[in-house]
Scaffold this active site. Structure first.
Site, PDB file in Angstrom:
ATOM      1  N   SER A  71      69.716  94.480  46.794  1.00 45.08           N
ATOM      2  CA  SER A  71      68.308  95.204  46.359  1.00 45.08           C
ATOM      3  C   SER A  71      68.450  96.727  46.800  1.00 45.08           C
ATOM      4  CB  SER A  71      67.185  94.511  47.037  1.00 45.08           C
ATOM      5  OG  SER A  71      66.874  93.234  46.821  1.00 45.08           O
TER       6      SER A  71
HETATM    7  N1  SAH Z   1      68.521  89.526  49.603  1.00 48.20           N
HETATM    8  C1  SAH Z   1      69.808  89.926  48.904  1.00 48.20           C
HETATM    9  C2  SAH Z   1      69.349  90.240  47.496  1.00 48.20           C
HETATM   10  C3  SAH Z   1      70.033  89.174  46.562  1.00 48.20           C
HETATM   11  S1  SAH Z   1      69.707  89.143  44.703  1.00 48.20           S
HETATM   12  C4  SAH Z   1      70.523  90.805  49.363  1.00 48.20           C
HETATM   13  O1  SAH Z   1      70.214  91.529  50.571  1.00 48.20           O
HETATM   14  O2  SAH Z   1      71.751  91.053  49.105  1.00 48.20           O
HETATM   15  C5  SAH Z   1      69.035  87.451  44.685  1.00 48.20           C
HETATM   16  C6  SAH Z   1      69.588  86.398  44.964  1.00 48.20           C
HETATM   17  O3  SAH Z   1      68.961  85.119  44.971  1.00 48.20           O
HETATM   18  C7  SAH Z   1      71.151  86.121  44.299  1.00 48.20           C
HETATM   19  O4  SAH Z   1      72.090  86.203  45.074  1.00 48.20           O
HETATM   20  C8  SAH Z   1      71.029  84.886  43.565  1.00 48.20           C
HETATM   21  O5  SAH Z   1      72.098  84.172  43.488  1.00 48.20           O
HETATM   22  C9  SAH Z   1      70.026  84.347  44.482  1.00 48.20           C
HETATM   23  N2  SAH Z   1      69.236  83.145  44.004  1.00 48.20           N
HETATM   24  C10 SAH Z   1      68.521  83.018  42.810  1.00 48.20           C
HETATM   25  N3  SAH Z   1      68.091  81.867  42.453  1.00 48.20           N
HETATM   26  C11 SAH Z   1      67.896  81.252  43.594  1.00 48.20           C
HETATM   27  C12 SAH Z   1      67.364  79.998  44.041  1.00 48.20           C
HETATM   28  N4  SAH Z   1      66.810  79.207  43.206  1.00 48.20           N
HETATM   29  N5  SAH Z   1      67.626  79.768  45.448  1.00 48.20           N
HETATM   30  C13 SAH Z   1      68.375  80.526  46.166  1.00 48.20           C
HETATM   31  N6  SAH Z   1      68.908  81.599  45.856  1.00 48.20           N
HETATM   32  C14 SAH Z   1      68.556  82.012  44.480  1.00 48.20           C
END
Ligand code: SAH
Length: 233
Positions: free
Chosen positions: A81
């Protein structure tokens, strides 16, 4: 606040690029004016961000952009993010040293690392197995020992460790997952983006009061990757 002064007292010395990013976030936040649930940017949030080396969470190609205020690709179609959003969501949670927090969407582990500096324990769920494994190894290598990462579908939460003082979801769902609300402690706060179709995405703050009643408030229009269901993802 004076970002430079605060960071001298917070462990590793942040680079000029990091300091300038944090100053940018601070003034951008102030410029936005009042947002629901915001009571000014807690200096501890910026200190935590200063203590987490963002360049360690991105691929070699992206290192030059590690301290730009933009989201970056982390593989598998996912992104780390934008730092401004990390600061905002962390601040909205009002993290306290005694708190246990659930994160849904570990990604590269950056948001979890920032939270780990502010609370007692972070539990984080990631649906993409290689991302979960890489984040777990990275967090361990960098010494963020109060973060537990599990591969699974975050729609179901992590009931073994509930209730949580705060829940943060870093991907957008078309609705608020019931399990996450159930696993939020009374008096807890949950921050998540919802996808309202043609109206776009909205960052929500949910507050559960001491009697367990939940109120939801719109905070800011946002753009996140989708929260997928495991069987679809
Ligand atoms: N917090 C993260 C941002 C990640 S982007 C950081 O600091 O890097 C969002 C993430 O959510 C992605 O890695 C994606 O694979 C994950 N995601 C999507 N659907 C999900 C679900 N149902 N359960 C867990 N993770 C999920």
């Amino acid at each position: 606040m004076t970002v430079g002064r605060t960071m001298e007292t917070s462990g590793p010395v942040a680079s000029d690029a990091c300091r300038s990013l944090l100053q940018q976030i601070d003034s951008e936040m102030a410029g936005l004016g009042p947002l629901y649930g915001q009571i000014g940017l807690d200096p501890r949030v910026l200190e935590a961000m200063a203590a987490v080396p963002r360049e360690e969470f991105v691929s070699a190609d992206e290192i030059p952009y590690a301290y730009a205020n933009i989201p970056l690709p982390i593989g598998y179609g996912q992104t780390i993010s934008q730092p401004f959003i990390v600061a905002l969501m962390t601040n909205l949670l009002r993290p306290q040293p005694s708190h246990v927090i659930l994160e849904v969407g570990t990604g590269c582990g950056y948001q979890a690392a920032v939270l780990s500096k502010l609370v007692r324990q972070v539990y984080s769920i990631e649906v993409v197995e290689p991302l979960a494994e890489t984040a777990r190894a990275r967090l361990l290598r960098l010494g963020f020992t109060n973060v537990a990462v599990r591969c699974g579908d975050g729609y179901d939460g992590w009931s073994d460790h509930a209730p949580f003082d705060g829940v943060i979801v870093t991907a957008a769902a078309p609705f608020i997952p019931e399990a996450l609300v159930e696993q939020l402690a009374n008096g807890g706060r949950m921050v998540m983006p919802v996808d309202r179709g043609s109206e776009g995405q909205m960052l929500l703050l949910l507050e559960k009061n001491s009697s367990g009643e939940v109120q939801s408030h719109d905070v800011l229009p946002v753009a996140f990757v989708p929260l997928v269901r495991k069987h679809l993802g």
